[in-house]
Scaffold this motif. Sequence first.
Motif: not given
Length: 204
Positions: A31, A33, A97-98, A152, A154, A163, A165-166, A168
């Motif tokens: 993560q 952030y 999302y990715h 991922i 986001d 952005l 927070w991420r 993955s």
Amino acid sequence: MMSVYHRYFRNLSLICAALLLQACAGLPVSQDYDTSYDFSTVTSFAWLPPKTPREELSSKPFDELTHRRFVEAIAQNLGQRGLQQVEPENASVLISYHLSSEDKIKVDSFGSWYSHFGYYPCYHCGFYPGFNYHHFHDNDLWVREYTEDEVIIDMVDPVSKRLIWRGSVARNQPTMATPMERDLYVTETVNAILAKFPPGSVSP
């Protein structure tokens, strides 16, 4: 009355589901952030509106069933955390999302150091779902064909559009033969990623 045939395949599906759940334990989630953001203010969410009418929420146009699984799994997880789904103009955070997949091949070479009683690679054959093994006896090469998924999630601040927070994870895709197995795979992946949110939280 359920036939022996139907009971057999029902039990087989349950066993496969249990193995899939076990395989999802301890996924290597990462993560990142914004350390200056106050995540205690996050009480609601909405999906990040697409830039164009044809743009998908996912970064790659996967099939509709896969897309729906991810959307429902993310919404369910956040809802269980007490976040309410609202319209984008009223949301604390915007979600996207990715998903990407890549076919890979790994080649292992084994010399004279192994024995048939321990480290011989065929000892493990069949216990790793998603791998296709090919053994070349003449040169002791083992070739594994597999698909690696990267997922991922986001979170974007709705005002600044930054952005914040991420989360993955990259994981090998197991062999999934039934819709139930695909549901479990997506749900466990999403839950593993969102277990890191908010920053500093303890995974359940």
